[in-house]
Motif scaffolding. Sequence first.
Motif, PDB file in Angstrom:
ATOM      1  N   ILE A   1       1.253  -1.330   0.123  1.00 38.81           N
ATOM      2  CA  ILE A   1      -0.221   0.008   0.153  1.00 38.81           C
ATOM      3  C   ILE A   1       1.197   1.333   0.344  1.00 38.81           C
ATOM      4  O   ILE A   1       0.962   2.260  -0.971  1.00 38.81           O
ATOM      5  N   TYR A   2       1.908   1.180   0.712  1.00 32.50           N
ATOM      6  CA  TYR A   2       2.834   2.247   0.269  1.00 32.50           C
ATOM      7  C   TYR A   2       3.833   2.702  -0.490  1.00 32.50           C
ATOM      8  O   TYR A   2       3.507   3.941  -0.666  1.00 32.50           O
ATOM      9  N   ALA A   3       4.129   1.443  -0.656  1.00 28.70           N
ATOM     10  CA  ALA A   3       4.923   1.536  -2.363  1.00 28.70           C
ATOM     11  C   ALA A   3       4.375   1.484  -3.248  1.00 28.70           C
ATOM     12  O   ALA A   3       4.732   3.007  -4.391  1.00 28.70           O
ATOM     13  N   TYR A   4       2.795   1.378  -3.569  1.00 21.00           N
ATOM     14  CA  TYR A   4       2.042   2.197  -4.261  1.00 21.00           C
ATOM     15  C   TYR A   4       1.766   3.551  -4.326  1.00 21.00           C
ATOM     16  O   TYR A   4       1.450   3.974  -5.498  1.00 21.00           O
ATOM     17  N   ARG A   5       1.588   3.863  -3.044  1.00 18.49           N
ATOM     18  CA  ARG A   5       1.517   5.026  -2.293  1.00 18.49           C
ATOM     19  C   ARG A   5       1.458   6.107  -3.285  1.00 18.49           C
ATOM     20  O   ARG A   5       2.277   7.197  -3.491  1.00 18.49           O
ATOM     21  N   SER A   6       3.642   5.917  -2.909  1.00 16.94           N
ATOM     22  CA  SER A   6       4.618   6.766  -3.306  1.00 16.94           C
ATOM     23  C   SER A   6       5.139   6.524  -4.754  1.00 16.94           C
ATOM     24  O   SER A   6       5.455   7.954  -5.583  1.00 16.94           O
ATOM     25  N   GLN A   7       3.691   5.812  -5.242  1.00 22.70           N
ATOM     26  CA  GLN A   7       4.433   6.165  -7.015  1.00 22.70           C
ATOM     27  C   GLN A   7       3.277   6.530  -7.406  1.00 22.70           C
ATOM     28  O   GLN A   7       3.599   7.963  -8.344  1.00 22.70           O
ATOM     29  N   VAL A   8       2.128   7.151  -6.910  1.00 23.87           N
ATOM     30  CA  VAL A   8       1.257   7.823  -7.230  1.00 23.87           C
ATOM     31  C   VAL A   8       1.587   9.182  -6.586  1.00 23.87           C
ATOM     32  O   VAL A   8       0.966  10.142  -7.240  1.00 23.87           O
ATOM     33  N   LEU A   9       1.919   9.215  -6.015  1.00 21.33           N
ATOM     34  CA  LEU A   9       1.963  11.041  -5.351  1.00 21.33           C
ATOM     35  C   LEU A   9       3.848  11.056  -5.727  1.00 21.33           C
ATOM     36  O   LEU A   9       3.600  12.851  -6.068  1.00 21.33           O
ATOM     37  N   MET A  10       4.424  10.605  -6.540  1.00 18.25           N
ATOM     38  CA  MET A  10       5.761  10.858  -7.307  1.00 18.25           C
ATOM     39  C   MET A  10       5.590  11.429  -8.611  1.00 18.25           C
ATOM     40  O   MET A  10       5.938  12.188  -9.149  1.00 18.25           O
ATOM     41  N   ASN A  11       4.031  10.764  -8.877  1.00 18.38           N
ATOM     42  CA  ASN A  11       3.439  10.768 -10.469  1.00 18.38           C
ATOM     43  C   ASN A  11       2.861  12.316  -9.806  1.00 18.38           C
ATOM     44  O   ASN A  11       2.743  13.205 -10.990  1.00 18.38           O
ATOM     45  N   SER A  12       2.192  13.328  -8.982  1.00 17.82           N
ATOM     46  CA  SER A  12       2.082  14.502  -8.603  1.00 17.82           C
ATOM     47  C   SER A  12       2.676  15.060  -8.325  1.00 17.82           C
ATOM     48  O   SER A  12       2.698  16.138  -8.567  1.00 17.82           O
ATOM     49  N   GLY A  13       4.202  14.834  -8.728  1.00 16.63           N
ATOM     50  CA  GLY A  13       5.254  15.696  -8.239  1.00 16.63           C
ATOM     51  C   GLY A  13       4.980  16.036  -6.488  1.00 16.63           C
ATOM     52  O   GLY A  13       6.591  16.553  -6.184  1.00 16.63           O
ATOM     53  N   ASP A  14       4.976  15.008  -5.391  1.00 12.71           N
ATOM     54  CA  ASP A  14       5.056  15.285  -4.396  1.00 12.71           C
ATOM     55  C   ASP A  14       5.975  14.640  -3.919  1.00 12.71           C
ATOM     56  O   ASP A  14       6.037  13.461  -3.558  1.00 12.71           O
ATOM     57  N   TYR A  15       7.123  14.734  -3.780  1.00 13.64           N
ATOM     58  CA  TYR A  15       8.332  13.876  -4.346  1.00 13.64           C
ATOM     59  C   TYR A  15       8.736  13.535  -2.511  1.00 13.64           C
ATOM     60  O   TYR A  15       8.894  12.527  -2.130  1.00 13.64           O
ATOM     61  N   GLU A  16       8.516  14.897  -1.626  1.00  9.71           N
ATOM     62  CA  GLU A  16       8.793  14.272   0.087  1.00  9.71           C
ATOM     63  C   GLU A  16       7.161  13.573   0.133  1.00  9.71           C
ATOM     64  O   GLU A  16       8.281  12.489   1.230  1.00  9.71           O
ATOM     65  N   GLY A  17       6.359  13.678  -0.077  1.00 10.40           N
ATOM     66  CA  GLY A  17       5.382  12.610   0.530  1.00 10.40           C
ATOM     67  C   GLY A  17       5.795  11.376  -0.407  1.00 10.40           C
ATOM     68  O   GLY A  17       5.246  10.005   0.545  1.00 10.40           O
ATOM     69  N   ALA A  18       6.527  11.117  -1.540  1.00 17.22           N
ATOM     70  CA  ALA A  18       6.692   9.749  -1.978  1.00 17.22           C
ATOM     71  C   ALA A  18       8.106   9.273  -1.451  1.00 17.22           C
ATOM     72  O   ALA A  18       7.623   8.027  -1.483  1.00 17.22           O
ATOM     73  N   ILE A  19       8.977  10.083  -1.018  1.00 18.59           N
ATOM     74  CA  ILE A  19       9.711   9.674  -0.240  1.00 18.59           C
ATOM     75  C   ILE A  19       9.212   8.533   1.084  1.00 18.59           C
ATOM     76  O   ILE A  19      10.132   7.196   1.894  1.00 18.59           O
ATOM     77  N   GLU A  20       8.857   9.679   1.404  1.00 18.79           N
ATOM     78  CA  GLU A  20       8.101   9.009   3.682  1.00 18.79           C
ATOM     79  C   GLU A  20       7.120   7.822   2.882  1.00 18.79           C
ATOM     80  O   GLU A  20       7.739   6.763   3.907  1.00 18.79           O
TER      81      GLU A  20
END
Length: 361
Positions: free
Chosen positions: A205-224
């Motif tokens: 869930i966290y791994a896929y969420r990171s991909q979604v956040l990275m796509n939206s440009g939220d790199y801080e949230g994605a890396i977390e």
Amino acid sequence: RARYFGGVQLTVTPIFETIAATATLLPTNTPRAVTPTPTFIGPTPLWMFLEATYTPTPLYVNTPHPATEAYRAGIRSLNNRNYPEMIFFMQQAAQAEPDQADIQYYLGEAYLLLDEPENALYAYEKAIELNQNFAPAYLGRARALSAIDPEFDLESDVSQSVGLDPNLIAANLDLIAFYLSRGNYERAVVLLDSVELIAPDSPLIYAYRSQVLMNSGDYEGAIEAAKQAYELDQTILDIYKVLGELNIQSGNAREATHFLEIYLRYVKDDPFTWAVYGQALFEVGEQLEQAMQAFDLALALDENSLTALLYRGYAYLDLGEGQLAVNDLFIARNFDRESFSASFGLARALALSERYDDAIS
């Protein structure tokens, strides 16, 4: 396309293999003689380096089958990861109880775990024939067909599996991975939100969420989110690809090389990641020759890799090879005429080649 998450991580520092390509500089952009190795004869499985043993995925169904000791022996073989033995026992169980869908399903699982997708497909289809409402058999069939043909559109079967059992977490996660692989982030997010309610502690869930956040440009949230996935389960191979990309986006190229090296040791046929790995090495600034080798491998796998062309062009600039830089950066600029980096790099390359009027233009 995005890969399905499912791999491992080291808790010790591995010694990575040297990339086999050579970076002989040529006077033109004639492709180098680089032979990629997309078929990988596996290294030591990463789980063997782990200090902790991870809990295996729970059995979907474990019908007692009191009259069939072979079935119980097959399940024990599954738990012990002895898949040839599992096949032997499940075949015996199928002979004793030929009308039981779960036996055929586990037979399919054993074949799939042994990388025999054709045999697995036959068993899954037999399970569906015996019970058309047996949800995991549709998931198994989709995975087998995807193993046979990586371009197979598995949405129908996996959606059928989720429809029959909305609580089948593995099917939900595979469907999310499919949506991400097709760039359908909106549907992925909707399904992520619902699956998180039934599997809040799933590292995927966290791994896929990171991909979604990275796509939206939220790199801080994605890396977390990626770090949370890593902390929950260090056996997810693709999380290292994501962490590598995120560290590049965050300007931490040295950290990116660590994660990408692990990923590429096990996945050799991913041109995008070879290109990003080369970018990371180039940005670190200490391993230019190894970066060039990574770019060559990326372009051998995908001659239209914009990242590889762009950064190989910049690497040629550092090497003083103006014409080679022009060749790569001209193509990169044609791919993306809005790219400042491609236009500026091409100007530098033209100036280095003493084509000053073109450079000024």
